[in-house]
Write an enzyme that holds these catalytic residues in place. Structure first.
Site, mmCIF file in Angstrom:
data_model
loop_
_atom_site.group_PDB
_atom_site.id
_atom_site.type_symbol
_atom_site.label_atom_id
_atom_site.label_comp_id
_atom_site.label_asym_id
_atom_site.label_seq_id
_atom_site.Cartn_x
_atom_site.Cartn_y
_atom_site.Cartn_z
ATOM 1 C CB SER A 125 -0.411 0.362 -4.338
ATOM 2 O OG SER A 125 -1.003 0.457 -3.054
ATOM 3 C CG HIS B 9 -2.959 -0.222 10.309
ATOM 4 N ND1 HIS B 9 -4.324 -0.322 10.158
ATOM 5 C CD2 HIS B 9 -2.512 -1.480 10.460
ATOM 6 C CE1 HIS B 9 -4.678 -1.587 10.220
ATOM 7 N NE2 HIS B 9 -3.594 -2.322 10.395
ATOM 8 C CB SER C 57 4.349 -3.289 10.442
ATOM 9 O OG SER C 57 3.252 -3.331 11.306
ATOM 10 C CB SER D 130 -4.365 0.738 -0.496
ATOM 11 O OG SER D 130 -3.345 0.255 -1.344
ATOM 12 C CG HIS E 5 -1.658 -1.255 1.469
ATOM 13 N ND1 HIS E 5 -2.664 -1.676 0.639
ATOM 14 C CD2 HIS E 5 -1.543 -2.217 2.419
ATOM 15 C CE1 HIS E 5 -3.147 -2.836 1.080
ATOM 16 N NE2 HIS E 5 -2.478 -3.187 2.162
ATOM 17 C CD GLU F 41 3.481 -5.222 6.563
ATOM 18 O OE1 GLU F 41 4.708 -5.376 6.532
ATOM 19 O OE2 GLU F 41 2.918 -4.413 7.316
ATOM 20 C CG ASP G 103 -0.109 -3.951 10.898
ATOM 21 O OD1 ASP G 103 -1.279 -4.260 10.631
ATOM 22 O OD2 ASP G 103 0.691 -3.585 10.036
ATOM 23 C CG ASN G 104 -2.173 -8.330 11.852
ATOM 24 O OD1 ASN G 104 -1.242 -7.597 11.525
ATOM 25 N ND2 ASN G 104 -2.314 -9.549 11.360
ATOM 26 C CE LYS H 150 1.787 -6.913 9.636
ATOM 27 N NZ LYS H 150 0.400 -7.346 9.388
ATOM 28 C CG ASP I 78 0.653 -5.852 2.534
ATOM 29 O OD1 ASP I 78 -0.046 -6.846 2.799
ATOM 30 O OD2 ASP I 78 0.463 -4.726 3.057
ATOM 31 C CD GLN J 296 8.005 -6.198 5.286
ATOM 32 O OE1 GLN J 296 9.053 -6.649 4.813
ATOM 33 N NE2 GLN J 296 6.831 -6.653 4.924
ATOM 34 C CG HIS K 9 -4.381 -8.885 1.646
ATOM 35 N ND1 HIS K 9 -3.618 -7.811 2.058
ATOM 36 C CD2 HIS K 9 -4.034 -9.123 0.363
ATOM 37 C CE1 HIS K 9 -2.836 -7.431 1.064
ATOM 38 N NE2 HIS K 9 -3.062 -8.213 0.026
ATOM 39 C CG ASN L 30 0.975 -11.551 9.720
ATOM 40 O OD1 ASN L 30 0.403 -10.464 9.798
ATOM 41 N ND2 ASN L 30 0.488 -12.657 10.251
ATOM 42 C CB CYS M 249 -7.777 -3.568 12.589
ATOM 43 S SG CYS M 249 -6.978 -4.221 11.100
HETATM 44 P P1 NAI Z 1 -6.182 -14.691 11.778
HETATM 45 O O1 NAI Z 1 -5.924 -16.008 11.168
HETATM 46 O O2 NAI Z 1 -5.557 -14.322 13.083
HETATM 47 O O3 NAI Z 1 -7.759 -14.471 11.972
HETATM 48 C C1 NAI Z 1 -8.748 -14.867 11.063
HETATM 49 C C2 NAI Z 1 -9.859 -15.537 11.883
HETATM 50 O O4 NAI Z 1 -10.987 -15.793 11.021
HETATM 51 C C3 NAI Z 1 -9.424 -16.879 12.468
HETATM 52 O O5 NAI Z 1 -9.586 -16.878 13.879
HETATM 53 C C4 NAI Z 1 -10.336 -17.882 11.785
HETATM 54 O O6 NAI Z 1 -10.683 -18.970 12.626
HETATM 55 C C5 NAI Z 1 -11.544 -17.037 11.428
HETATM 56 N N1 NAI Z 1 -12.358 -17.563 10.335
HETATM 57 C C6 NAI Z 1 -11.967 -18.265 9.240
HETATM 58 N N2 NAI Z 1 -13.026 -18.616 8.485
HETATM 59 C C7 NAI Z 1 -14.116 -18.124 9.111
HETATM 60 C C8 NAI Z 1 -15.524 -18.164 8.831
HETATM 61 N N3 NAI Z 1 -15.990 -18.795 7.758
HETATM 62 N N4 NAI Z 1 -16.358 -17.539 9.707
HETATM 63 C C9 NAI Z 1 -15.901 -16.931 10.818
HETATM 64 N N5 NAI Z 1 -14.581 -16.861 11.123
HETATM 65 C C10 NAI Z 1 -13.703 -17.455 10.294
HETATM 66 O O7 NAI Z 1 -5.801 -13.612 10.675
HETATM 67 P P2 NAI Z 1 -5.603 -12.024 10.915
HETATM 68 O O8 NAI Z 1 -4.169 -11.752 11.176
HETATM 69 O O9 NAI Z 1 -6.637 -11.552 11.845
HETATM 70 O O10 NAI Z 1 -5.870 -11.485 9.436
HETATM 71 C C11 NAI Z 1 -7.150 -11.575 8.817
HETATM 72 C C12 NAI Z 1 -7.100 -10.944 7.432
HETATM 73 O O11 NAI Z 1 -6.834 -9.562 7.534
HETATM 74 C C13 NAI Z 1 -6.005 -11.497 6.524
HETATM 75 O O12 NAI Z 1 -6.483 -11.516 5.189
HETATM 76 C C14 NAI Z 1 -4.900 -10.475 6.670
HETATM 77 O O13 NAI Z 1 -4.013 -10.513 5.580
HETATM 78 C C15 NAI Z 1 -5.693 -9.203 6.751
HETATM 79 N N6 NAI Z 1 -5.083 -8.039 7.386
HETATM 80 C C16 NAI Z 1 -5.591 -6.819 7.043
HETATM 81 C C17 NAI Z 1 -5.128 -5.661 7.610
HETATM 82 C C18 NAI Z 1 -5.681 -4.355 7.199
HETATM 83 O O14 NAI Z 1 -5.101 -3.328 7.534
HETATM 84 N N7 NAI Z 1 -6.794 -4.286 6.524
HETATM 85 C C19 NAI Z 1 -4.050 -5.688 8.622
HETATM 86 C C20 NAI Z 1 -3.599 -7.010 8.963
HETATM 87 C C21 NAI Z 1 -4.104 -8.138 8.361
#
Ligand code: NAI
Length: 466
Positions: free
Chosen positions: A78, A387, A395, A83, A55, A189, A223-224, A219, A134, A399, A334, A214, A228
């Site tokens: 990006s 963020h 984060s 983003s 991003h 990332e 960050d997560n 991180k 990322d 990196q 993501h 990650n 968020c």
């Molecule tokens: P995580 O693996 O810690 O959490 C995801 C959760 O979703 C897990 O606990 C899992 O059991 C649950 N899950 C899976 N399928 C499901 C379903 N059908 N119904 C309900 N729950 C379900 O992953 P994390 O780190 O929380 O990341 C989640 C996503 O967010 C990833 O795609 C990651 O790349 C992205 N992300 C986005 C950010 C942003 O700024 N927008 C920042 C950091 C990560």
């Protein structure tokens, strides 16, 4: 668009505004600034040609300039079509770093930008020797390119994303195999990109070593979660300006991102309901005081729905058909496959209308309206600015240290996926304490001996979960 020989951004005249915000961000990114100072003389990234796919925000500008300060050459795109902060991209272009990014790219443009970031006109292989990714799209493109050169077969076009990759590879003249051979490694990332890397490792197709940034504690547990917690409500507010207090919000997924999102909406006074598939995370949510139930149970009662799973098909068109009038639907995971946008568009008689960029209403034949943010792509970056600097300093310090590890110690990292060594994780946290006025207690030698650690750390075994 402004394009000179070697960059493409929306509007170069935004560079001055971008530079002012970068200057403010630098103060809020003490980790990156300390690393710049520490390594200014040693120049550990001298000779690194880093292709970045992340991003293109103000915070990323500070990361890019840190990599450059450590001796690297950098080309950037990006990792999401919505983003980019155009003023940040302009400032980076004006500083002479080739950047290919603007807010509101088409998918074709997006993959063209990724290809440009991977194209090094002055290098013998025409490619990078490091990737900073990322979500794994730059890594994916190289791997798909190599596969194409090997088999002569273009990748299948299973979805819109892959169709765009297929089109690009069909016209690209890059020597993907030569490029892959030069790459010392990738630092990744996010959760979703890391997931792709472990899959490639499992299938024996990973072409170069990777550091999973990650899962550095500094991180994903910051960050997560805290990122968020800040940027989810920011996105909802900028998009809709709907009062969140008193409303019912559903968070799908209670991982690191879900935990931050739930806390953020509760902080605004919403009643938060969580959905989970993992009994551990479901129990955590219950212990944290949230109702945990299925989407089915609450789909016609809640006001706000946010997906955070990194999984696909979480909110389907049939779910959206049951929602209340003016329910808000958004994704912070993501990729854009958590919400069934394609199915929504196919409902007979449904009408989509743009309220403003990245905010759309969908009117069902019976007159019911739902509001979808960022077309189902990550809303904290599409509707807000992602963020804030301080959390990204953690984060991006991870990196930067991961780039130094892979670039300077190729022998220590044969092809495979690694996490950042714990002493570096602790170092990143340490670099952020002063700015918050934290006074750390120092272990006495006999205490260190009693718990079996060194006075200077690391303090926890690798399996400790924080
Ligand atoms: P995580 O693996 O810690 O959490 C995801 C959760 O979703 C897990 O606990 C899992 O059991 C649950 N899950 C899976 N399928 C499901 C379903 N059908 N119904 C309900 N729950 C379900 O992953 P994390 O780190 O929380 O990341 C989640 C996503 O967010 C990833 O795609 C990651 O790349 C992205 N992300 C986005 C950010 C942003 O700024 N927008 C920042 C950091 C990560």
């Amino acid at each position: 668009h402004t394009q000179s020989q070697d960059f493409k951004v929306a509007d170069l005249s935004l560079a001055e505004f971008g530079r002012k915000e970068i200057a403010l961000a630098e103060h809020e990114m003490p980790g990156l600034m300390a690393i710049r100072k520490e390594y200014a003389e040693a120049q550990p990234l001298k000779g690194a040609r880093i292709t970045g796919s992340l991003h293109m925000t103000v915070q990323t500008a500070v990361l890019i300039e840190t990599l450059v300060a450590l001796g690297a050459q950098v080309r950037w795109a990006s990792c999401n079509i919505y983003s980019t902060q155009d003023h940040a991209a302009a400032a980076i272009a004006a500083a002479g770093v080739p950047v290919f990014a603007w807010k509101g790219e088409t998918l074709e443009e997006y993959w063209w930008c990724t290809e440009q970031a991977l194209t090094w006109p002055d290098s013998p292989t025409a490619g990078p020797n490091m990737i900073l990714d990322d979500g794994g799209d730059a890594t994916l493109l190289v791997h798909k390119g190599v596969e194409y050169q090997k088999t002569g077969e273009l990748p299948s076009a299973d979805n819109e994303e892959l169709a765009a990759v297929r089109t690009l590879l069909g016209t690209s003249s890059l020597d993907w195999t030569g490029i892959a051979a030069q790459i010392r490694g990738v630092t990744e990332e996010t959760t979703t990109g890391v997931h792709r890397l472990y899959e490639m490792q499992r299938d024996g197709v990973l072409l170069f070593p990777a550091i999973n940034v990650n899962d550095a504690v500094t991180k994903s547990k910051f960050d997560n979660k805290y990122g968020c917690r800040h940027s989810l409500v920011d996105g909802i507010n900028r998009a809709t300006d709907t009062l969140i207090g008193g409303k019912t919000a559903v968070i799908c997924g209670y991982g690191d991102v879900g935990k931050g999102c739930a806390e953020s909406l509760r902080g605004q006074g919403a009643r938060v309901i969580v959905t989970e598939i993992d009994p551990i995370c479901a129990l955590q949510a219950a212990m944290d005081g949230y109702q945990v139930t299925t989407l089915d149970e609450v789909v016609d009662k809640a006001d706000i729905f946010i997906t955070t799973t990194g999984n696909k098909d979480i909110i389907m068109a049939s779910d959206m058909a049951k929602m209340k009038h003016q329910a808000i639907v958004g994704n912070i995971g993501h990729f854009d496959n958590e919400i069934d946008m394609a199915g929504l568009a196919k409902i007979p008689g449904i009408v989509k209308d743009e309220i403003k960029p990245q905010v759309h209403t969908w009117t069902f034949p019976d007159g019911k309206v739902i509001i979808v943010l960022s077309e189902g792509r990550l809303l904290n970056l599409g509707n807000a600015t992602g963020h804030p600097s301080f959390v990204m300093s953690n984060s991006f310090a991870d990196q930067t240290l991961a780039q130094i590890e892979l670039f300077t110690k190729p022998d220590a990292y044969p092809t495979g996926v690694y996490v950042l060594p714990k002493h570096l994780d602790e170092k990143v946290a340490r670099l952020h304490l002063d700015a918050l006025g934290v006074k750390l207690t120092t272990l006495r030698p006999e205490q260190a001996e009693y718990i079996g650690v060194q006075v200077e750390g690391p303090y926890k075994p690798d399996h400790y979960r924080y």
